[in-house]
Design a protein around this motif. Structure first.
Motif, short mmCIF file in Angstrom:
data_model
loop_
_atom_site.label_atom_id
_atom_site.label_comp_id
_atom_site.label_asym_id
_atom_site.label_seq_id
_atom_site.Cartn_x
_atom_site.Cartn_y
_atom_site.Cartn_z
N PRO A 106 -16.49 -2.65 -6.01
CA PRO A 106 -15.07 -2.31 -5.87
C PRO A 106 -14.19 -2.95 -6.93
CG PRO A 106 -15.75 -3.82 -4.13
CD PRO A 106 -16.99 -3.38 -4.83
N LEU A 107 -14.57 -4.15 -7.38
CA LEU A 107 -13.81 -4.81 -8.44
C LEU A 107 -13.91 -4.02 -9.73
CD1 LEU A 107 -12.19 -7.35 -9.26
CD2 LEU A 107 -14.37 -8.40 -9.89
N PHE A 108 -15.10 -3.51 -10.03
CA PHE A 108 -15.31 -2.71 -11.23
C PHE A 108 -14.50 -1.41 -11.16
CE2 PHE A 108 -17.59 0.78 -13.33
CZ PHE A 108 -17.65 0.30 -14.64
N LEU A 109 -14.53 -0.74 -9.99
CA LEU A 109 -13.78 0.50 -9.81
C LEU A 109 -12.28 0.27 -9.96
CD1 LEU A 109 -15.72 2.02 -6.78
CD2 LEU A 109 -15.62 2.99 -9.08
N TYR A 110 -11.81 -0.83 -9.37
CA TYR A 110 -10.38 -1.16 -9.45
C TYR A 110 -9.97 -1.43 -10.91
CZ TYR A 110 -5.95 -3.57 -8.80
OH TYR A 110 -4.64 -3.94 -8.87
N SER A 111 -10.76 -2.23 -11.60
CA SER A 111 -10.45 -2.58 -13.00
C SER A 111 -10.46 -1.34 -13.89
CB SER A 111 -11.46 -3.60 -13.53
OG SER A 111 -11.40 -4.79 -12.77
N ALA A 112 -11.40 -0.42 -13.62
CA ALA A 112 -11.50 0.79 -14.42
C ALA A 112 -10.36 1.76 -14.14
CB ALA A 112 -12.84 1.48 -14.15
N GLY A 113 -9.92 1.83 -12.89
CA GLY A 113 -8.93 2.81 -12.50
C GLY A 113 -7.49 2.39 -12.65
N ILE A 114 -7.22 1.09 -12.55
CA ILE A 114 -5.83 0.61 -12.51
C ILE A 114 -5.11 0.85 -13.84
CG2 ILE A 114 -6.26 -1.75 -13.29
CD1 ILE A 114 -3.85 -0.62 -10.48
N ARG A 115 -5.86 0.98 -14.92
CA ARG A 115 -5.24 1.17 -16.24
C ARG A 115 -4.51 2.51 -16.35
NH1 ARG A 115 -10.29 -0.27 -20.03
NH2 ARG A 115 -11.33 0.77 -18.30
N THR A 116 -4.95 3.52 -15.61
CA THR A 116 -4.31 4.83 -15.67
C THR A 116 -3.63 5.20 -14.36
OG1 THR A 116 -6.43 5.88 -15.08
CG2 THR A 116 -5.90 5.71 -17.43
N SER A 148 -0.43 4.49 -11.74
CA SER A 148 0.90 3.89 -11.69
C SER A 148 0.92 2.75 -10.67
CB SER A 148 1.94 4.94 -11.31
OG SER A 148 1.78 5.36 -9.96
N MET A 149 1.76 1.75 -10.93
CA MET A 149 1.84 0.60 -10.03
C MET A 149 2.38 1.01 -8.66
SD MET A 149 0.47 -1.80 -11.61
CE MET A 149 0.80 -3.09 -10.40
N SER A 150 3.27 2.01 -8.63
CA SER A 150 3.81 2.45 -7.34
C SER A 150 2.71 3.08 -6.48
CB SER A 150 4.95 3.44 -7.55
OG SER A 150 4.52 4.55 -8.32
N LEU A 151 1.86 3.91 -7.09
CA LEU A 151 0.77 4.52 -6.33
C LEU A 151 -0.25 3.48 -5.93
CD1 LEU A 151 -0.71 6.96 -5.20
CD2 LEU A 151 -1.69 7.36 -7.48
N SER A 152 -0.57 2.56 -6.85
CA SER A 152 -1.51 1.49 -6.53
C SER A 152 -1.00 0.63 -5.39
CB SER A 152 -1.74 0.63 -7.77
OG SER A 152 -2.51 -0.51 -7.46
N GLY A 153 0.32 0.35 -5.38
CA GLY A 153 0.91 -0.47 -4.33
C GLY A 153 0.80 0.16 -2.96
N ILE A 154 0.95 1.49 -2.91
CA ILE A 154 0.84 2.20 -1.64
C ILE A 154 -0.62 2.27 -1.19
CG2 ILE A 154 1.15 4.44 -0.51
CD1 ILE A 154 3.63 4.80 -2.34
#
Length: 304
Positions: free
Chosen positions: A229-239, A241-247
């Motif tokens: 999950p850490l790898f998936l998060y690191s790979a995906g968070i770059r593209t 948005s912070m608002s979507l990630s926050g939700i």
């Protein structure tokens, strides 16, 4: 534009999947509930290091890892991060083993709010009115069990706070996620390995047959379960948005809550119910306030 949009969708999907995996973690650790939580934690640290030893060279980050290890300041930050994330992992494993998944769920609901408090104290970040309101509501939620039942949700606060401090250390250090994870586990692994050896010599779960057969696979697999999950998060968070990630982040504690109530028959006492309601309200205020602030900033940029 189509390529960029597809990249954003893939990134969001990766972040979503990472939160889902973190949310169902209790199911995995419950399979090891009859094993000493300290032993499970130490195995998790050591086998996470084993996975990192494969991933970091494959990603071409070995030179970066060596550079960080040679930097005394960064090495101290990585050691501190390793200590705090190890505590966080251990407390979570203990919560699951002792039928307190709801405490873990509450911890990750209040974590973002604790994180903004840490930001206020450590980085002198200014808080908006909505953020202060969220902090006040979350504080009321944490105080509810103490006022109603005389029991402070210590585990929930410690898990949430340890992860918030861990995030602040990572921000200070500014080291790539995969490299940071490798060095954090590298620096705490000697202690973890030593504890495993001592426990086995004194009659640990493997030497006494407490863990055997297919369950013996669960311990080394903990490294993969931690890293994926850490790898998936690191790979995906770059593209993403912070608002979507926050939700999306609230998928994690919501799934943990469902695991505790539905799968493991944990009951929400009146005090715990009040705590969750206050924290849910704080979450709504926190997310809505952040979204409103982003829209205002976007409008100012457009007008400027």
């Amino acid at each position: 534009f189509g390529e960029k949009e597809r990249g954003m969708k893939k990134g969001s999907a990766a972040v979503f999947l990472s939160y889902v995996l973190w949310g169902v973690f209790p199911i995995y650790w419950k399979l090891l509930a009859d094993v000493d939580s300290v032993y499970v934690l130490c195995c998790r640290i050591v086998f996470s290091l084993c996975v990192s030893l494969v991933v970091v060279p494959l990603c071409g980050k070995w030179g970066e890892a060596v550079r960080v290890l040679r930097d005394k300041r960064l090495r101290r930050y990585m050691l501190a991060a390793g200590v705090f994330i190890s505590f966080n992992w251990g407390a979570f494993i203990y919560c699951v083993a002792s039928n307190r998944v709801l405490d873990a769920s509450l911890a990750y609901y209040i974590n973002p709010i604790l994180a903004i408090l840490v930001g206020f104290i450590v980085f002198r970040e200014r808080l908006t009115t909505a953020q202060w309101a969220a902090v006040a509501l979350a504080a009321a939620g944490v105080a509810a069990p103490m006022v109603m039942e005389g029991e402070f949700p210590l585990l929930a606060v410690l898990i949430g706070l340890s992860f918030a401090i861990y995030g602040a250390i990572k921000k200070k250090a500014d080291v790539p996620g995969d490299v940071s994870t490798f060095i954090e586990t590298l620096l705490v692994s000697p202690v973890a390995l030593g504890i495993i050896l001592v426990m086995e010599l004194r009659g640990g779960p493997i030497s006494t047959g407490v863990i055997g057969g297919w369950r013996l696979i669960l311990l080394p697999l903990a490294g993969v379960v931690t890293y994926l999950p850490l790898f998936l998060y690191s790979a995906g968070i770059r593209t993403t948005s912070m608002s979507l990630s926050g939700i999306l982040m609230y998928i994690n504690p919501t799934l943990q809550l469902l695991c505790g109530v539905i799968l493991y028959d944990e009951t929400m006492s009146p005090a715990m119910t009040v705590a969750f309601v206050c924290v849910w309200l704080a979450t709504i205020v926190f997310v809505a306030g952040g979204e409103l602030a982003r829209r205002k900033a976007k409008t100012r940029c457009s007008n400027g």
